[in-house]
Structure formats: C-alpha cells, structure tokens
Design an enzyme around this catalytic site. Structure first.
Site, PDB file in Angstrom:
ATOM      1  N   LYS A  47      42.057  26.283 -44.177  1.00 21.53           N
ATOM      2  CA  LYS A  47      42.413  26.802 -45.503  1.00 21.53           C
ATOM      3  C   LYS A  47      41.446  27.885 -45.971  1.00 21.53           C
ATOM      4  CE  LYS A  47      42.286  22.726 -47.380  1.00 21.53           C
ATOM      5  NZ  LYS A  47      41.989  21.892 -46.205  1.00 21.53           N
ATOM      6  N   ARG A  71      45.046  17.804 -55.167  1.00 25.00           N
ATOM      7  CA  ARG A  71      44.881  16.804 -54.109  1.00 25.00           C
ATOM      8  C   ARG A  71      45.614  15.509 -54.408  1.00 25.00           C
ATOM      9  NH1 ARG A  71      39.120  17.250 -51.124  1.00 25.00           N
ATOM     10  NH2 ARG A  71      39.162  19.496 -50.908  1.00 25.00           N
ATOM     11  N   ARG A 110      32.530  23.107 -36.957  1.00 25.17           N
ATOM     12  CA  ARG A 110      32.095  23.712 -38.218  1.00 25.17           C
ATOM     13  C   ARG A 110      30.745  23.145 -38.646  1.00 25.17           C
ATOM     14  NH1 ARG A 110      36.041  23.479 -43.377  1.00 25.17           N
ATOM     15  NH2 ARG A 110      35.196  21.388 -43.632  1.00 25.17           N
ATOM     16  N   ARG A 144      27.130  21.571 -43.325  1.00 24.02           N
ATOM     17  CA  ARG A 144      27.827  20.524 -44.082  1.00 24.02           C
ATOM     18  C   ARG A 144      27.727  19.198 -43.341  1.00 24.02           C
ATOM     19  NH1 ARG A 144      33.609  22.329 -46.145  1.00 24.02           N
ATOM     20  NH2 ARG A 144      33.575  20.120 -46.613  1.00 24.02           N
ATOM     21  N   ARG A 197      37.839  11.039 -44.440  1.00 24.10           N
ATOM     22  CA  ARG A 197      38.413  12.190 -45.147  1.00 24.10           C
ATOM     23  C   ARG A 197      39.867  12.409 -44.735  1.00 24.10           C
ATOM     24  NH1 ARG A 197      34.641  16.980 -43.923  1.00 24.10           N
ATOM     25  NH2 ARG A 197      36.078  18.125 -45.251  1.00 24.10           N
TER      26      ARG A 197
END
Length: 188
Positions: free
Chosen positions: A14, A89, A128, A134, A146
């Site tokens: 995204k 969400r 990532r 992160r 998640r």
C-alpha cells in the site's frame, strides 16, 4: 474530487503504491501508520497510546484513529483528493469516514484492494524489517497476529464498499510497475 481507499493486508504494498498514485493524480496521501509512527516518535500522548496497541499487533481504537484522521484531512482544504492508506480498518471506521466525507461533499470514489497471498505477505514483511527498522515486521508471531487481525477485523471493510459498488480488487503480486499499471487501469 478523487478519494481512494487503498486497501490490503500488512505487506501488500500500500505505501509503495500510494506514493505512485499520489504523484500521478496529485492526491494527499494519508497513511495512518505514518501518522501513528510520527506521534510515537514524538512521544505524544496519542503516540504512547497507539504504541501500546501496535506493540501487541492490535488495532488502535476507532475513536482515536478517526479523530486523528479528521484533523489530517482538515490540514489540506485545497486537496484534489486523498488516498486513505491503512484506514478504514473496521466497518465502524468506514461508516464514520463516509459520514464525515459526505458532510463535506467529497465521498469515497473507490476502494482499491491489493490481493496478495499470505506467504508472500510474510516474506515481504520480513524483508521490509531488514531496511525499515520496524520491529513489528521482524517478529513472525507479531506478523501472524497482524495478518489474523486483518482477516478478522479489517477484511470485512471490503464488503462495506462492495455494497456501494466501489470495490475493485487488484492482483498485488508481480513487479511494482505491473501492480501500479493495474491500479491506474482500475481508476480509469
């Protein structure tokens, strides 16, 4: 006004695609993740509250998220439109966003949902984590939570926009450029 909900599970791409859409259509990109991370880094009260949920892989409560998003939209009165990335969400958030935008005569134009298989998502998030710093992307248990949270609480939002005939599902696998072209084609 072009208002797009860019939708998909964690790791679907995204953020990457939002940057391209922002440039092509001169839209304001509102990423709830970026907004929360900025508040966490700044150690604001909202940031501390958001961090307590994010660290567990849980969603930040609707009222906190909605209030924050409204204030971000109001910072851009001259916008040609918005890309909502990571929001809504929940169906309650989608309803609140629709109510807010309808009151401003700028409803959601469409939802672009990136469809990516779960194993691909896990691989992307682990990759990532190596470059983003992160920690929520590096822990397989948090990643699994998640994705499970997305499936249970977030995925039903697509039904909300599908009922309004605003949902377009996009194959989110392939090169970044190929996915971008699919998004452009869906927007028309």
């Amino acid at each position: 006004m072009l208002n797009i909900v860019l939708f998909g599970p964690p790791g679907a791409g995204k953020g990457t695609q939002a940057e391209r859409l922002k440039e092509k259509y001169s839209l304001v990109h509102l990423s709830t993740g970026d907004i929360f991370r900025a508040n966490i880094k700044g150690e604001t009260e909202l940031g501390k509250l958001a961090k307590s949920y994010i660290d567990k892989g849980a969603l930040v409560p609707d009222e906190v998220t909605i209030g924050l998003l409204k204030s971000e939209v109001e910072k851009h009165p001259e916008a040609k439109g918005f890309i909502f990335d990571g929001f809504p969400r929940t169906t309650a958030q989608a309803e609140a966003l629709d109510t807010y935008l309808d009151a401003n005569n700028s409803p959601i134009t469409l939802m672009l949902a990136l469809d990516v298989p779960e194993e691909e998502l896990k691989n992307r998030l682990m990759e990532r984590a190596k470059t983003s710093g992160r920690t929520d992307d590096a822990d397989p248990a948090i990643i699994a939570n998640r994705i499970a949270t997305y499936k249970k609480e977030t995925a039903p939002v697509a039904d909300f926009y599908d009922a309004q005939d605003k949902l377009k599902t996009i194959d989110g696998v392939g090169s970044i450029d190929a996915i971008t072209e699919r998004l452009y084609e869906a927007i028309g």
